[in-house]
Design an enzyme around this catalytic site. Structure first.
Site, mmCIF file in Angstrom:
data_model
loop_
_atom_site.group_PDB
_atom_site.id
_atom_site.type_symbol
_atom_site.label_atom_id
_atom_site.label_comp_id
_atom_site.label_asym_id
_atom_site.label_seq_id
_atom_site.Cartn_x
_atom_site.Cartn_y
_atom_site.Cartn_z
ATOM 1 N N LYS A 1 -48.569 55.517 0.201
ATOM 2 C CA LYS A 1 -49.274 56.796 0.314
ATOM 3 C C LYS A 1 -48.737 57.591 1.502
ATOM 4 C CE LYS A 1 -53.698 56.385 0.156
ATOM 5 N NZ LYS A 1 -55.149 56.276 0.378
ATOM 6 N N LYS B 1 -54.467 49.163 7.970
ATOM 7 C CA LYS B 1 -55.877 49.322 7.609
ATOM 8 C C LYS B 1 -56.683 48.316 8.406
ATOM 9 C CE LYS B 1 -58.562 51.684 4.817
ATOM 10 N NZ LYS B 1 -58.424 53.062 4.313
ATOM 11 N N ASP C 1 -62.976 55.544 7.103
ATOM 12 C CA ASP C 1 -62.952 55.141 5.685
ATOM 13 C C ASP C 1 -64.424 54.910 5.340
ATOM 14 O OD1 ASP C 1 -61.015 54.240 3.386
ATOM 15 O OD2 ASP C 1 -62.506 52.662 3.429
ATOM 16 N N THR D 1 -59.454 64.907 2.435
ATOM 17 C CA THR D 1 -59.232 63.991 1.308
ATOM 18 C C THR D 1 -59.741 64.632 0.017
ATOM 19 O OG1 THR D 1 -59.485 62.155 2.833
ATOM 20 C CG2 THR D 1 -59.537 61.626 0.494
ATOM 21 N N ASN E 1 -68.096 61.134 2.216
ATOM 22 C CA ASN E 1 -67.156 62.160 2.679
ATOM 23 C C ASN E 1 -66.269 62.699 1.557
ATOM 24 O OD1 ASN E 1 -64.083 62.445 3.618
ATOM 25 N ND2 ASN E 1 -65.413 63.340 5.169
ATOM 26 N N SER F 1 -54.555 63.708 8.882
ATOM 27 C CA SER F 1 -54.574 62.878 10.092
ATOM 28 C C SER F 1 -53.214 62.976 10.787
ATOM 29 C CB SER F 1 -54.844 61.416 9.742
ATOM 30 O OG SER F 1 -56.223 61.185 9.575
HETATM 31 P P1 NDP Z 1 -68.201 57.107 2.689
HETATM 32 O O1 NDP Z 1 -68.685 55.922 3.407
HETATM 33 O O2 NDP Z 1 -68.375 58.442 3.273
HETATM 34 O O3 NDP Z 1 -68.855 57.142 1.225
HETATM 35 C C1 NDP Z 1 -68.696 56.082 0.351
HETATM 36 C C2 NDP Z 1 -69.521 56.349 -0.903
HETATM 37 O O4 NDP Z 1 -69.200 55.348 -1.866
HETATM 38 C C3 NDP Z 1 -71.001 56.268 -0.669
HETATM 39 O O5 NDP Z 1 -71.652 57.118 -1.570
HETATM 40 C C4 NDP Z 1 -71.292 54.795 -0.976
HETATM 41 O O6 NDP Z 1 -72.639 54.547 -1.354
HETATM 42 C C5 NDP Z 1 -70.375 54.563 -2.136
HETATM 43 N N1 NDP Z 1 -69.995 53.146 -2.177
HETATM 44 C C6 NDP Z 1 -69.388 52.432 -1.211
HETATM 45 N N2 NDP Z 1 -69.221 51.155 -1.586
HETATM 46 C C7 NDP Z 1 -69.745 51.076 -2.823
HETATM 47 C C8 NDP Z 1 -69.877 50.029 -3.741
HETATM 48 N N3 NDP Z 1 -69.428 48.776 -3.460
HETATM 49 N N4 NDP Z 1 -70.464 50.305 -4.949
HETATM 50 C C9 NDP Z 1 -70.919 51.551 -5.217
HETATM 51 N N5 NDP Z 1 -70.820 52.596 -4.370
HETATM 52 C C10 NDP Z 1 -70.240 52.362 -3.201
HETATM 53 O O7 NDP Z 1 -66.662 56.803 2.368
HETATM 54 P P2 NDP Z 1 -65.503 57.812 1.988
HETATM 55 O O8 NDP Z 1 -66.036 58.928 1.179
HETATM 56 O O9 NDP Z 1 -64.736 58.102 3.210
HETATM 57 O O10 NDP Z 1 -64.563 56.878 1.083
HETATM 58 C C11 NDP Z 1 -64.731 56.785 -0.328
HETATM 59 C C12 NDP Z 1 -63.456 56.266 -0.951
HETATM 60 O O11 NDP Z 1 -62.367 57.144 -0.625
HETATM 61 C C13 NDP Z 1 -63.007 54.880 -0.488
HETATM 62 O O12 NDP Z 1 -62.360 54.228 -1.566
HETATM 63 C C14 NDP Z 1 -61.971 55.201 0.590
HETATM 64 O O13 NDP Z 1 -61.071 54.145 0.785
HETATM 65 C C15 NDP Z 1 -61.304 56.409 -0.041
HETATM 66 N N6 NDP Z 1 -60.566 57.265 0.880
HETATM 67 C C16 NDP Z 1 -61.194 57.851 1.940
HETATM 68 C C17 NDP Z 1 -60.497 58.677 2.784
HETATM 69 C C18 NDP Z 1 -61.153 59.423 3.880
HETATM 70 O O14 NDP Z 1 -60.499 60.292 4.479
HETATM 71 N N7 NDP Z 1 -62.416 59.194 4.184
HETATM 72 C C19 NDP Z 1 -59.045 58.869 2.626
HETATM 73 C C20 NDP Z 1 -58.498 58.291 1.412
HETATM 74 C C21 NDP Z 1 -59.248 57.495 0.606
HETATM 75 P P3 NDP Z 1 -73.631 53.836 -0.302
HETATM 76 O O15 NDP Z 1 -73.960 54.903 0.686
HETATM 77 O O16 NDP Z 1 -74.779 53.408 -1.133
HETATM 78 O O17 NDP Z 1 -72.863 52.695 0.293
#
Ligand code: NDP
Length: 447
Positions: A114, A126, A166, A209, A240, A379
């Site tokens: 990536k 990571k 993350d 993102t 996020n 970033s």
């Molecule tokens: P956040 O913590 O802000 O949000 C995560 C969301 O996913 C929440 O709604 C959470 O629900 C839900 N979630 C997490 N784990 C699970 C699970 N096991 N089953 C069901 N729902 C789940 O994280 P981000 O938005 O930052 O990240 C989301 C995804 O994006 C991840 O895969 C991350 O690796 C990827 N990503 C993020 C980046 C970033 O800049 N933040 C960059 C690139 C990729 P709950 O609150 O109930 O846990």
């Protein structure tokens, strides 16, 4: 798979048989590289694959902290420094109860390709912990972050390894981590990204993102003469990435009808508008409550324990929560329901059988490695601004992000065509990302 990639995969499987997510991520990349490597024996002679699947360094440490009741808690901290061939290690920190080494290795491995795709000088890494901020007080989160940094600080640095957020690591956590790093090192440097705007953070980083993923989807749709306007979209997650994917989609005229969290999904058939998004941001980022409250507030459907995919018809799906959240069955239902485009805001949210099925059905499929690379790209822009001690405006950063996403899309298209797999963004992303890193490794010798 070719004989070479098969051999490497089998060795990996024997050695790390319990690291399911890592093996899944590695297999996907090796599958894609197989036809490409047949015409490039130099990578085989120098054992580039054998080297690229092994992290350069893995750090595992104890994180003791004291909760609000005065009880001692102990978590495990990790940093996987996977590959530094083209730049300092770069990749987020995940705080979630499910975190283990296999998950962080999958994320760190994907990050190599990536980061290479962004065109910026960023290696792959990571880290994280099995600590879950959900349900903890601010004081407890701070105590944990400080203890985590008490060990991590000696392994990271602006030119060595630059973590970011993350799952479970947002602005609050980055603040506490940065504060402790600064105290321990007595140095103010761009050691973390996703910082507050008043202390070195980049404009648009929180949005990057999600916005980037939507820019990528726009490019994919253009190849079929389509746009996002008027399209109905299912989004999973409500953190996020989901929030800013939603924000950008609203601004481009799409109708988003779902969100979820780990407890369940809401379906709002009228569409989630900007006012409702404001409510969601307050609910999730300030009050830190469950998505069910949205359904109570707006009187829409709530499905406990369900993911959005089978709950409503749509044109597009954007999985933005976590890994392996779209199964083959769900992919089939979505295609039957009219979904023609999927772009992954999350990392590896689609199971491998579902990916093969979707590509076979000619669904536009944007893998996370490419589609969600806007976060780490911004970033990278934050790191540049920190080094130059300047701050670009929102418009400047957004324009750069947009261009990077257009370039990533084009790089995927070109690489896929080179191996006679036109329109296969999975192969395209893996090959384009690999080439730059592999060549750098060749040039730098056996290290
Ligand atoms: P956040 O913590 O802000 O949000 C995560 C969301 O996913 C929440 O709604 C959470 O629900 C839900 N979630 C997490 N784990 C699970 C699970 N096991 N089953 C069901 N729902 C789940 O994280 P981000 O938005 O930052 O990240 C989301 C995804 O994006 C991840 O895969 C991350 O690796 C990827 N990503 C993020 C980046 C970033 O800049 N933040 C960059 C690139 C990729 P709950 O609150 O109930 O846990």
């Amino acid at each position: 798979m070719s004989e070479y990639t098969d051999k490497v995969y089998n060795q990996l499987k024997q050695k790390y048989y319990w690291e399911n997510e890592f093996l899944q991520a590695a297999k996907e990349v090796l599958d894609s590289l197989s036809p490409f490597l047949e015409n490039a024996p130099k990578y085989q002679w120098s054992k580039i694959l054998e080297r690229i699947v092994e992290p350069e360094r893995t750090i595992i440490f104890r994180v003791p902290w004291v909760d609000d009741k005065g009880e001692v808690q102990v978590n495990t901290g990790y940093r996987v420094e996977f590959n530094s061939a083209i730049g300092p290690y770069k990749g987020g920190l995940r705080f979630h109860s499910s975190v283990n080494l296999g998950i962080l290795k999958f994320l760190g491995f994907e990050q190599i390709f990536k980061n290479s795709l962004t065109g910026l000088p960023l290696g792959g890494g990571k880290g994280g912990s099995d600590f879950a901020p959900k349900g903890k007080s601010d004081n407890e989160v701070m105590a944990f972050c400080q203890s985590f940094m008490n060990e991590l600080f000696r392994h990271i640095g602006a030119n060595r390894d630059v973590p970011a957020g993350d799952i479970g690591v947002g602005g609050r956590e980055i603040g506490y981590l940065f504060g402790q790093y600064k105290k321990l090192q007595n140095t103010f440097e761009g050691v973390l990204t996703g910082k507050g705007f008043n202390w070195g953070g980049s404009m648009i980083r929180p949005e990057a993102t999600g916005y980037g993923a939507v820019y990528f989807a726009q490019e994919m749709l253009k190849t079929r003469g389509e746009s996002l306007e008027g399209k109905t979209v299912l989004i999973s997650g409500s953190g996020n990435v989901s929030q800013y994917t939603l924000e950008k989609l609203i601004s481009l005229g799409s109708k988003v009808i779902s969100l979820s969290d780990s407890s369940g999904s809401i379906i709002d058939r009228e569409g989630i508008d900007s006012e409702k998004l404001e409510y969601i941001m307050d609910l999730k980022n300030n009050r830190r409550k469950r998505i069910k409250e949205y359904a109570d507030e707006y009187g829409c459907e709530y499905h406990e324990g369900k993911r959005p995919w089978e709950l409503a018809k749509a044109d597009i799906a954007a999985p933005c929560a976590t890994q392996n959240e779209i199964s083959l069955e769900e992919a089939k239902t979505m295609v039957n329901n009219g979904v023609g485009c999927i772009f992954e805001g999350a990392n590896m949210p689609t199971e491998p059988e579902a990916v093969d099925f979707l590509i076979g059905k000619k669904v536009l499929f944007g893998p996370g490695k490419a589609a969600n690379a806007g976060g780490v790209a911004t970033s990278g822009l934050e790191m540049s601004q920190n080094s130059m001690r300047i701050a670009w405006s929102r418009e400047e950063v957004d324009n750069k992000l947009h261009n990077i996403m257009i370039n990533i899309h084009q790089a995927c298209v070109n690489a896929a065509e080179e191996v006679n797999a036109p329109g296969n963004y999975v192969d395209g992303a893996n090959i384009a990302g690999f080439k730059k890193v592999a060549d750098a490794m060749l040039e730098q010798g056996v290290v």
